[in-house]
Scaffold this motif. Structure first.
Motif, mmCIF file in Angstrom:
data_model
loop_
_atom_site.group_PDB
_atom_site.id
_atom_site.type_symbol
_atom_site.label_atom_id
_atom_site.label_comp_id
_atom_site.label_asym_id
_atom_site.label_seq_id
_atom_site.Cartn_x
_atom_site.Cartn_y
_atom_site.Cartn_z
ATOM 1 N N ALA A 1 36.909 45.130 24.801
ATOM 2 C CA ALA A 1 35.811 44.960 25.752
ATOM 3 C C ALA A 1 34.522 45.561 25.222
ATOM 4 N N ALA A 2 34.632 46.619 24.453
ATOM 5 C CA ALA A 2 33.436 47.270 23.896
ATOM 6 C C ALA A 2 32.695 46.364 22.924
ATOM 7 N N ASP B 1 34.067 40.194 28.403
ATOM 8 C CA ASP B 1 34.381 40.544 29.789
ATOM 9 C C ASP B 1 35.827 40.147 30.093
ATOM 10 N N LEU B 2 36.258 40.373 31.342
ATOM 11 C CA LEU B 2 37.649 40.103 31.692
ATOM 12 C C LEU B 2 38.023 38.646 31.480
ATOM 13 N N PHE C 1 46.025 39.994 38.302
ATOM 14 C CA PHE C 1 45.443 39.703 36.993
ATOM 15 C C PHE C 1 46.485 39.065 36.079
ATOM 16 N N HIS C 2 47.753 39.484 36.186
ATOM 17 C CA HIS C 2 48.792 38.808 35.419
ATOM 18 C C HIS C 2 48.836 37.314 35.782
ATOM 19 N N LEU C 3 48.773 37.007 37.086
ATOM 20 C CA LEU C 3 48.743 35.605 37.505
ATOM 21 C C LEU C 3 47.550 34.884 36.888
ATOM 22 N N VAL D 1 45.962 46.643 33.167
ATOM 23 C CA VAL D 1 45.481 47.982 33.520
ATOM 24 C C VAL D 1 43.963 48.034 33.385
ATOM 25 N N HIS D 2 43.441 47.473 32.290
ATOM 26 C CA HIS D 2 41.989 47.438 32.097
ATOM 27 C C HIS D 2 41.319 46.684 33.243
#
Length: 276
Positions: free
Chosen positions: A246-247, A251-252, A138-140, A168-169
């Motif tokens: 996110a709430a 989304d990601l 996810f960092h990438l 982390v999320h």
């Protein structure tokens, strides 16, 4: 790793000092550019070998398994985030305990470095690589889709908290059945952090959020911090911030694309809200 194991095995039977010199001359020096890229500096090879020897078999197993593990992980990650670009170099090496995995700029590209000795030392012989690789991938992804994060003076503390918390999320979203402890890679002290510690950490952060010095960042983001708050408390604080964002319906993919200016404003605003 094959080059490392060849040197390691040829030196077997020598004294620890002889083996250390062999690794320096036969492996570390020829690979020095990769180690500079990974941010690895001075290494006490004698001390490293003394700690490494009891775990060498576990690291060797992980080394042999890693290509298949990575391929399975990458396919699963792309299914979850189809816009992820699968072209970042992934370099697997002994990190000499500098890290388990980290994303760095090297040769004008974002590169993932995985230190298998660091993985085993920090997370054990049965390390949950699925969560770790989701976190680092996810960092990438975050950097691939959001070039505003590459700040010329380096990451200020607020950005480290935001990036680690969002990773982390992402690990939690990509592994919905994982426990809080598993999402936090088995770190019981981190998993035990509750609202009181979050509030305490948030209250002390506003004056230092712009700091780029390692000494300041280490209190909140370093594995080896020892003090009056759990090491890497910034990861959990950042996770809380990401959850709150996110709430609001993001989304990601949307969270990853927040421009640096907006991410900074969000992080600072949420830290003030969490402090008491």
């Amino acid at each position: 790793m094959p080059a490392f194991w060849a040197v390691h095995d040829r030196a077997a039977g020598g004294t620890v000092e002889e083996r250390g010199r062999a690794i320096v001359e036969g492996f570390f020096t020829p690979e020095i550019e990769a180690y500079r890229g990974a941010g690895i500096g001075r290494v006490d090879f004698v001390r490293w070998l003394q700690v490494f020897d009891p775990m060498a078999a576990a690291v060797r197993r992980l080394s042999a398994q890693f290509p298949a593990l990575w391929q399975a992980h990458a396919a699963r990650f792309r299914r979850a985030l189809p816009d992820a670009v699968d072209d970042a170099p992934v370099t697997i090496l002994p990190s000499f305990y500098y890290f388990d995995a980290r994303v760095r700029m090297w040769r004008d590209r974002i590169v993932l470095f995985v230190g298998l000795d660091g993985v085993v030392r920090l997370h054990g012989a049965d390390a949950d690589l699925g969560i770790l690789l989701d976190h680092e991938s996810f960092h990438l992804y975050h950097h691939q889709v959001n070039p505003t994060l590459l700040l010329p003076a380096g990451d200020p503390l607020w950005l480290g908290i935001w990036k680690e918390g969002l990773a982390v999320h992402a690990s939690a979203v990509l592994n919905p059945d994982a426990t809080r402890l598993r999402v936090l890679l088995g770190d019981a002290a981190l998993a035990a952090i509750g609202p009181e510690v979050i509030a305490r950490v948030a209250a002390e952060l506003p004056p230092v959020l712009g700091a780029t010095a390692n000494a300041t960042r280490a209190r909140y983001l370093a594995y080896d911090y020892r003090g009056d708050i759990p090491a890497r408390s910034g990861y959990v604080l950042g996770w809380v911030i990401a959850q709150r964002a996110a709430a609001q319906g993001r989304d990601l993919a949307a969270l990853a694309r927040l421009p640096a200016t907006e991410a900074e404003a969000l992080t600072r605003r949420e830290i003030l809200a969490l402090a008491r």
